[in-house]
Design a protein around this motif. Structure first.
Motif, PDB file in Angstrom:
ATOM      1  N   LYS A 269       0.866  -1.176   0.070  1.00 57.91           N
ATOM      2  CA  LYS A 269      -0.082   0.079   0.131  1.00 57.91           C
ATOM      3  C   LYS A 269       0.841   1.345  -0.044  1.00 57.91           C
ATOM      4  O   LYS A 269       0.524   2.223  -0.826  1.00 57.91           O
ATOM      5  N   ALA A 270       1.877   1.203   0.778  1.00 55.61           N
ATOM      6  CA  ALA A 270       2.873   2.400   0.854  1.00 55.61           C
ATOM      7  C   ALA A 270       3.370   2.591  -0.438  1.00 55.61           C
ATOM      8  O   ALA A 270       3.602   3.856  -0.874  1.00 55.61           O
ATOM      9  N   THR A 271       3.900   1.478  -1.055  1.00 57.88           N
ATOM     10  CA  THR A 271       4.453   1.464  -2.295  1.00 57.88           C
ATOM     11  C   THR A 271       3.512   2.050  -3.284  1.00 57.88           C
ATOM     12  O   THR A 271       3.641   2.950  -4.314  1.00 57.88           O
ATOM     13  N   LEU A 272       2.300   1.647  -3.156  1.00 58.85           N
ATOM     14  CA  LEU A 272       1.320   2.185  -4.216  1.00 58.85           C
ATOM     15  C   LEU A 272       1.053   3.717  -4.111  1.00 58.85           C
ATOM     16  O   LEU A 272       1.004   4.218  -4.987  1.00 58.85           O
ATOM     17  N   ALA A 273       0.787   4.133  -2.767  1.00 53.67           N
ATOM     18  CA  ALA A 273       0.668   5.449  -2.359  1.00 53.67           C
ATOM     19  C   ALA A 273       1.789   6.318  -2.960  1.00 53.67           C
ATOM     20  O   ALA A 273       1.717   7.250  -3.762  1.00 53.67           O
ATOM     21  N   ALA A 274       3.170   5.797  -2.755  1.00 53.43           N
ATOM     22  CA  ALA A 274       4.272   6.599  -3.368  1.00 53.43           C
ATOM     23  C   ALA A 274       4.262   6.807  -5.000  1.00 53.43           C
ATOM     24  O   ALA A 274       4.609   7.615  -5.389  1.00 53.43           O
ATOM     25  N   ASP A 275       3.837   5.352  -5.481  1.00 51.71           N
ATOM     26  CA  ASP A 275       3.746   5.461  -6.843  1.00 51.71           C
ATOM     27  C   ASP A 275       2.781   6.249  -7.423  1.00 51.71           C
ATOM     28  O   ASP A 275       3.242   7.048  -8.551  1.00 51.71           O
ATOM     29  N   GLU A 276       1.689   6.369  -7.027  1.00 53.74           N
ATOM     30  CA  GLU A 276       0.649   7.254  -7.177  1.00 53.74           C
ATOM     31  C   GLU A 276       1.057   8.756  -7.045  1.00 53.74           C
ATOM     32  O   GLU A 276       0.701   9.476  -8.112  1.00 53.74           O
ATOM     33  N   ALA A 277       1.585   8.966  -6.063  1.00 56.89           N
ATOM     34  CA  ALA A 277       2.053  10.437  -5.825  1.00 56.89           C
ATOM     35  C   ALA A 277       3.243  10.822  -6.790  1.00 56.89           C
ATOM     36  O   ALA A 277       3.223  12.001  -7.388  1.00 56.89           O
ATOM     37  N   ASN A 278       4.091  10.020  -7.114  1.00 56.38           N
ATOM     38  CA  ASN A 278       4.998  10.251  -8.234  1.00 56.38           C
ATOM     39  C   ASN A 278       4.576  10.250  -9.472  1.00 56.38           C
ATOM     40  O   ASN A 278       4.866  11.173 -10.254  1.00 56.38           O
ATOM     41  N   HIS A 279       3.362   9.572  -9.623  1.00 58.46           N
ATOM     42  CA  HIS A 279       2.791   9.346 -10.851  1.00 58.46           C
ATOM     43  C   HIS A 279       2.027  10.740 -11.276  1.00 58.46           C
ATOM     44  O   HIS A 279       1.997  11.447 -12.319  1.00 58.46           O
ATOM     45  N   GLU A 280       1.361  11.456 -10.132  1.00 55.11           N
ATOM     46  CA  GLU A 280       0.685  12.638 -10.214  1.00 55.11           C
ATOM     47  C   GLU A 280       1.858  13.704 -10.468  1.00 55.11           C
ATOM     48  O   GLU A 280       1.515  14.489 -11.246  1.00 55.11           O
ATOM     49  N   LYS A 281       2.986  13.716  -9.780  1.00 51.86           N
ATOM     50  CA  LYS A 281       4.271  14.502 -10.172  1.00 51.86           C
ATOM     51  C   LYS A 281       4.669  14.536 -11.636  1.00 51.86           C
ATOM     52  O   LYS A 281       4.709  15.596 -12.279  1.00 51.86           O
ATOM     53  N   SER A 282       4.477  13.348 -11.661  1.00 53.42           N
ATOM     54  CA  SER A 282       4.948  13.310 -13.315  1.00 53.42           C
ATOM     55  C   SER A 282       4.153  13.685 -14.356  1.00 53.42           C
ATOM     56  O   SER A 282       4.408  14.459 -15.415  1.00 53.42           O
ATOM     57  N   VAL A 283       2.879  13.545 -14.145  1.00 49.53           N
ATOM     58  CA  VAL A 283       1.850  14.098 -14.979  1.00 49.53           C
ATOM     59  C   VAL A 283       1.909  15.527 -15.033  1.00 49.53           C
ATOM     60  O   VAL A 283       1.655  16.158 -15.854  1.00 49.53           O
ATOM     61  N   ALA A 284       2.090  16.264 -13.681  1.00 46.08           N
ATOM     62  CA  ALA A 284       1.967  17.740 -13.759  1.00 46.08           C
ATOM     63  C   ALA A 284       3.252  18.320 -14.353  1.00 46.08           C
ATOM     64  O   ALA A 284       3.252  19.071 -15.053  1.00 46.08           O
ATOM     65  N   THR A 285       4.361  17.315 -14.199  1.00 52.30           N
ATOM     66  CA  THR A 285       5.557  17.655 -14.945  1.00 52.30           C
ATOM     67  C   THR A 285       5.454  17.844 -16.317  1.00 52.30           C
ATOM     68  O   THR A 285       5.799  18.720 -17.014  1.00 52.30           O
ATOM     69  N   PHE A 286       4.843  16.837 -16.703  1.00 54.61           N
ATOM     70  CA  PHE A 286       4.592  16.598 -18.067  1.00 54.61           C
ATOM     71  C   PHE A 286       3.562  17.776 -18.771  1.00 54.61           C
ATOM     72  O   PHE A 286       3.832  18.344 -20.031  1.00 54.61           O
ATOM     73  N   LYS A 287       2.428  17.901 -18.215  1.00 50.51           N
ATOM     74  CA  LYS A 287       1.626  18.962 -18.436  1.00 50.51           C
ATOM     75  C   LYS A 287       2.580  20.353 -18.428  1.00 50.51           C
ATOM     76  O   LYS A 287       2.077  21.097 -19.455  1.00 50.51           O
ATOM     77  N   ALA A 288       3.440  20.654 -17.390  1.00 45.00           N
ATOM     78  CA  ALA A 288       4.006  22.103 -17.527  1.00 45.00           C
ATOM     79  C   ALA A 288       5.089  22.165 -18.497  1.00 45.00           C
ATOM     80  O   ALA A 288       5.176  23.259 -19.152  1.00 45.00           O
ATOM     81  N   MET A 289       5.674  20.992 -18.794  1.00 49.18           N
ATOM     82  CA  MET A 289       6.588  20.926 -19.874  1.00 49.18           C
ATOM     83  C   MET A 289       5.968  21.098 -21.450  1.00 49.18           C
ATOM     84  O   MET A 289       6.146  22.053 -22.176  1.00 49.18           O
ATOM     85  N   ILE A 290       4.747  20.766 -21.404  1.00 47.48           N
ATOM     86  CA  ILE A 290       3.934  20.892 -22.781  1.00 47.48           C
ATOM     87  C   ILE A 290       3.638  22.343 -22.818  1.00 47.48           C
ATOM     88  O   ILE A 290       3.393  22.958 -23.838  1.00 47.48           O
ATOM     89  N   GLU A 291       3.041  22.927 -21.646  1.00 46.85           N
ATOM     90  CA  GLU A 291       2.751  24.115 -21.543  1.00 46.85           C
ATOM     91  C   GLU A 291       3.912  25.203 -21.906  1.00 46.85           C
ATOM     92  O   GLU A 291       3.660  26.185 -22.748  1.00 46.85           O
ATOM     93  N   LYS A 292       4.907  24.930 -21.215  1.00 44.69           N
ATOM     94  CA  LYS A 292       6.178  25.720 -21.703  1.00 44.69           C
ATOM     95  C   LYS A 292       6.522  25.686 -23.050  1.00 44.69           C
ATOM     96  O   LYS A 292       6.984  26.726 -23.839  1.00 44.69           O
ATOM     97  N   LEU A 293       6.524  24.341 -23.639  1.00 48.26           N
ATOM     98  CA  LEU A 293       6.437  24.121 -25.240  1.00 48.26           C
ATOM     99  C   LEU A 293       5.823  24.862 -25.867  1.00 48.26           C
ATOM    100  O   LEU A 293       5.976  25.530 -26.969  1.00 48.26           O
TER     101      LEU A 293
END
Length: 387
Positions: A269-293
């Protein structure tokens, strides 16, 4: 006829002949008068003959007889004297002719001065036009060179814009591909982890209810069902190994297994929560990079449009400046040609004026000498005869 044409085409001899015509008309009238009063004494005729002899012996006679004007004048004087004209009458006619020539010279002086000023004004104007055309041509040449540099720079800038836009497009595609792959991996990983957690929950519940709470052991059927649950998450999972540690599902063993399964479930569960949190950050980073581009792409496209407008403007300016070069090059040639024509015209007008002035001056000098001889002869006529 304009003043300039008058100065350049006026005939000296035409003027003289007009004056001479007046003299001839006067001679006709005078001759008739002389004949009517019969003034022809022998002494007077002798004086007239002496005057003609004296006149022929002077330098003025050579000048008179060598020119059209002079020969006509000599003929007029001779005819007048031979037809009974007096010295005073001839002097009066010659002085009138002299005055006419002097008046004509004054008019010629005025006309020539006016024409000269006009021609010199044209020369100055065309010289200034040519100088201005040279300056304009030089300025236009510099502008064309500068515009060529600017046009080349803008074209290079537009090529760079295209490269930048292509790079952005490639980056966008690469990011989107990576994000899609990450989404697939996350979905798979997340599903597997949730399935493991679900299986663990089922195992923990079954073991707790059917072994610990029932104070017994699992039947063969229940054991099979348990292993069927384990097979859902893979036969080689740590859970399978953990269950295989015992062949008898007694309470102590089950209690030990349940404890391990609970810790394992919490860890997952802890791994899942951390993975989901990292995934959210990754998605946010992706969106930010797309917006920057996208922002960068918008900026580049705005610059591209400005560069296109500037390029069009520079190209039009280059055409205009090139035309200005050609126009002023032609204007310089035309102005120089007009100036040279005016200078030639002034030279001809000056030569003609000086020639007319010299002719009049010589004629006036000759008439003056003849008048002096006539006055001397008239004084001789008025002296009393010797006793």
């Amino acid at each position: 006829m304009c003043i300039r044409d008058r100065v350049s085409t006026q005939s000296t001899w035409g003027s003289y002949m007009r004056t001479f015509g007046i003299v001839l008309a006067s001679i006709v009238v005078l001759s008739a008068t002389v004949t009517a009063v019969s003034v022809n004494s022998g002494d007077f005729q002798q004086l007239q003959g002496n005057f003609l002899v004296q006149l022929q012996a002077t330098p003025a006679f050579k000048a008179l007889s060598s020119s059209e004007f002079g020969s006509h004048l000599l003929e007029t004087i001779t005819t007048l004297l031979q037809t009974g004209g007096t010295f005073d009458e001839v002097i009066k006619l010659l002085e009138e002719l002299k005055n006419n020539l002097e008046t004509e010279q004054l008019a010629d002086n005025s006309d020539f001065t006016t024409a000269k000023a006009s021609i010199e004004g044209d020369i100055k104007l065309n010289r200034e036009k040519a100088a201005k055309a040279v300056q304009e041509y030089g300025d236009a040449t510099i502008q064309v060179k500068n515009l060529i540099v600017a046009i080349n720079d803008l074209r290079g800038k537009l090529r760079n814009h295209k490269k930048q836009l292509k790079s952005i497009l490639d980056q966008r595609k690469s990011l989107e591909a990576s994000n899609a792959e990450e989404q697939r991996e996350f979905a798979k990983r997340n599903g597997e982890q949730r399935q493991v957690i679900e299986v663990l929950g089922t195992l923990i519940t079954d073991l707790t209810n059917k072994v610990l709470n029932a104070q017994g052991s699992l039947s063969l059927v229940e054991q099979k069902q348990l292993f069927d649950q384990i097979d859902k998450i893979g036969g080689q999972s740590p859970i399978s190994v953990l269950v295989d540690l015992t062949s008898t599902f007694d309470q102590n063993t089950v209690r030990l297994i349940i404890g391990k399964l609970e810790r394992l479930r919490e860890a997952i569960k802890a791994t899942l929560a951390a993975d989901e949190a990292n995934h959210e950050k990754s998605v946010a980073t992706f969106k930010a990079m797309i917006e920057k581009l996208q922002e960068l792409e918008d900026d580049i496209r705005n610059d591209e449009e400005k560069s296109k407008v500037q390029l069009k403007s520079s190209e039009n300016a280059k055409i205009s400046e090139t035309e200005r070069k050609a126009t002023n090059e032609l204007l310089e040639k035309q102005s120089n040609t007009a100036r040279e024509a005016s200078e030639a015209q002034l030279e001809v007008a000056t030569d003609n004026y000086e020639s007319r002035t010299a002719d009049r001056s010589r004629s006036i000098a000759i008439i003056t000498q003849v008048i002096q001889l006539l006055k001397a002869s008239e004084q001789e006529q008025q002296q009393p005869p010797a006793i």
